[in-house]
Design an enzyme around this catalytic site. Structure first.
Site, mmCIF file in Angstrom:
data_model
loop_
_atom_site.group_PDB
_atom_site.id
_atom_site.type_symbol
_atom_site.label_atom_id
_atom_site.label_comp_id
_atom_site.label_asym_id
_atom_site.label_seq_id
_atom_site.Cartn_x
_atom_site.Cartn_y
_atom_site.Cartn_z
ATOM 1 N N GLU A 119 0.724 -1.260 -0.132
ATOM 2 C CA GLU A 119 -0.076 -0.138 0.024
ATOM 3 C C GLU A 119 1.081 1.247 -0.039
ATOM 4 O O GLU A 119 0.403 2.446 0.336
ATOM 5 C CB GLU A 119 -0.995 -0.047 1.142
ATOM 6 C CG GLU A 119 -2.139 -1.116 1.468
ATOM 7 C CD GLU A 119 -3.068 -0.816 0.070
ATOM 8 O OE1 GLU A 119 -2.980 -0.269 -0.721
ATOM 9 O OE2 GLU A 119 -3.773 -2.027 0.321
ATOM 10 N N HIS A 142 -2.977 1.832 8.174
ATOM 11 C CA HIS A 142 -4.017 1.300 7.597
ATOM 12 C C HIS A 142 -4.372 -0.055 8.215
ATOM 13 O O HIS A 142 -3.267 -0.748 8.427
ATOM 14 C CB HIS A 142 -3.793 0.930 5.904
ATOM 15 C CG HIS A 142 -4.545 -0.334 5.559
ATOM 16 N ND1 HIS A 142 -6.033 -0.020 5.079
ATOM 17 C CD2 HIS A 142 -4.154 -1.272 4.889
ATOM 18 C CE1 HIS A 142 -6.352 -1.052 4.840
ATOM 19 N NE2 HIS A 142 -5.263 -1.831 4.495
ATOM 20 N N HIS A 144 -7.608 -3.338 9.397
ATOM 21 C CA HIS A 144 -8.822 -4.212 8.922
ATOM 22 C C HIS A 144 -9.751 -4.265 10.216
ATOM 23 O O HIS A 144 -9.660 -5.443 10.550
ATOM 24 C CB HIS A 144 -8.276 -5.550 8.415
ATOM 25 C CG HIS A 144 -7.460 -5.321 7.264
ATOM 26 N ND1 HIS A 144 -6.881 -6.698 6.734
ATOM 27 C CD2 HIS A 144 -7.088 -4.276 6.194
ATOM 28 C CE1 HIS A 144 -6.175 -6.314 5.563
ATOM 29 N NE2 HIS A 144 -6.302 -4.909 5.634
ATOM 30 N N HIS A 214 -12.781 -3.292 2.853
ATOM 31 C CA HIS A 214 -11.365 -3.618 2.924
ATOM 32 C C HIS A 214 -10.581 -3.266 4.410
ATOM 33 O O HIS A 214 -10.226 -3.920 4.914
ATOM 34 C CB HIS A 214 -10.512 -2.910 1.850
ATOM 35 C CG HIS A 214 -9.061 -3.024 2.076
ATOM 36 N ND1 HIS A 214 -8.216 -2.800 0.878
ATOM 37 C CD2 HIS A 214 -8.225 -3.763 3.031
ATOM 38 C CE1 HIS A 214 -6.827 -3.343 1.162
ATOM 39 N NE2 HIS A 214 -7.136 -3.468 2.269
#
Ligand code: 13P
Ligand code: ZN
Length: 269
Positions: A119, A142, A144, A214
């Site tokens: 990413e 980032h 989840h 996502h």
């Protein structure tokens, strides 16, 4: 083995703060396998000795020109590396990269040639955007989170600021500590330039954005702050889901109380 962190307490502190947060992500169940990534802009901690350090990788294209990143340095989680491993050993599960003068490529300089996260286009685009805006934010996360991702599977929640107001109304702290709310980015291929472009567009208005089906992306002054905002939003999502699983629709804080909070905390939105 010699490390770039040796005798650099400030740099070391920042990298170990990333490790601490990586441990939280694993404990929360947000970091299955290699799920999630973190980058921090460490340019302020760079001395002449680091500037002279040779590359330990080939030059790698970012896939995008990012003019504000010329000569910047980042600590990045490695691709395919596990947060739970990074928590114990950040320099074996991440690396330090230098952005080259063309502003569209990087090289790894320390400690090991660990390839940065897939990413990276999104992360570096976010840092480039933040610098361009004159922001002092240094961290991008980032991850989840189960509850927040689950909510993006309901098309109704994808309308602009629908989730923002819903999550704000679950507990007053969420509005106070995540005052810009939650941006929504329709599903895009993980690791793509498309996703990077969409992410920085939403950063104009938000510090935390959802990548539909996502995960979530957040930016902050430091990694702890970026984590805290996601944690707070996730707490609200859990309150909502707990009420629903008890069989009722949560009432939510009234508009009147929300407006009073906005004034009391001097909130922007
Ligand atoms: P990396 O292991 O490449 O960081 O990828 C994890 C991830 O969450 C991709 O979106
Ligand atoms: Zn992901």
């Amino acid at each position: 083995m010699k490390s770039i962190l040796d005798n650099r307490p400030q740099l070391s502190k920042q990298v170990y703060e990333v490790a601490e947060v990586a441990g939280y992500l694993w404990q929360k169940g947000w970091a299955e396998r290699n799920g999630g990534n973190i980058t921090i802009n460490i340019t302020d901690e760079i001395d002449d000795e680091i500037r002279k350090m040779p590359a330990i990788s080939d030059r790698v294209e970012i896939g995008k020109k990012l003019p504000n990143l010329k000569g910047c340095y980042f600590y990045c989680k490695g691709t395919n590396k596990r947060m739970r491993d990074l928590a114990r050993n950040p320099m074996d599960n991440g690396s330090v990269i230098r952005i080259l003068d063309d502003c569209s490529s990087y090289e790894i300089i320390a400690d090991n040639p660990v390839k940065p996260t897939s990413e990276l286009p999104s992360h570096l685009s976010m840092h480039n955007f933040l610098i361009g805006k004159g922001s002092t934010y240094k961290a991008a996360l980032h991850t989840h989170p189960i509850d927040l991702i689950a909510m993006t599977h309901n098309p109704e929640f994808l309308a602009k600021d629908k989730l923002t107001y819903l999550l704000w109304s679950m507990i007053p702290e969420t509005r106070a500590f995540c005052p810009k709310g939650l941006g929504i980015i329709p599903y895009k291929m993980p690791g793509s330039i498309d996703l990077a472009e969409a992410t920085i567009k939403e950063l104009e208005d938000y510090d935390v954005v959802m990548w539909e089906k996502h995960g979530v992306c957040s930016v902050g002054e430091n990694i702890m702050e970026a984590f805290d905002m996601v944690d707070t939003l996730s707490k609200s999502a859990q309150i909502y889901l707990t009420a629903k699983s008890m069989g009722f629709e949560p009432e939510g804080t009234s508009k009147e109380d929300m407006d009073a909070l906005k004034i009391a905390f001097n909130l922007p939105k």
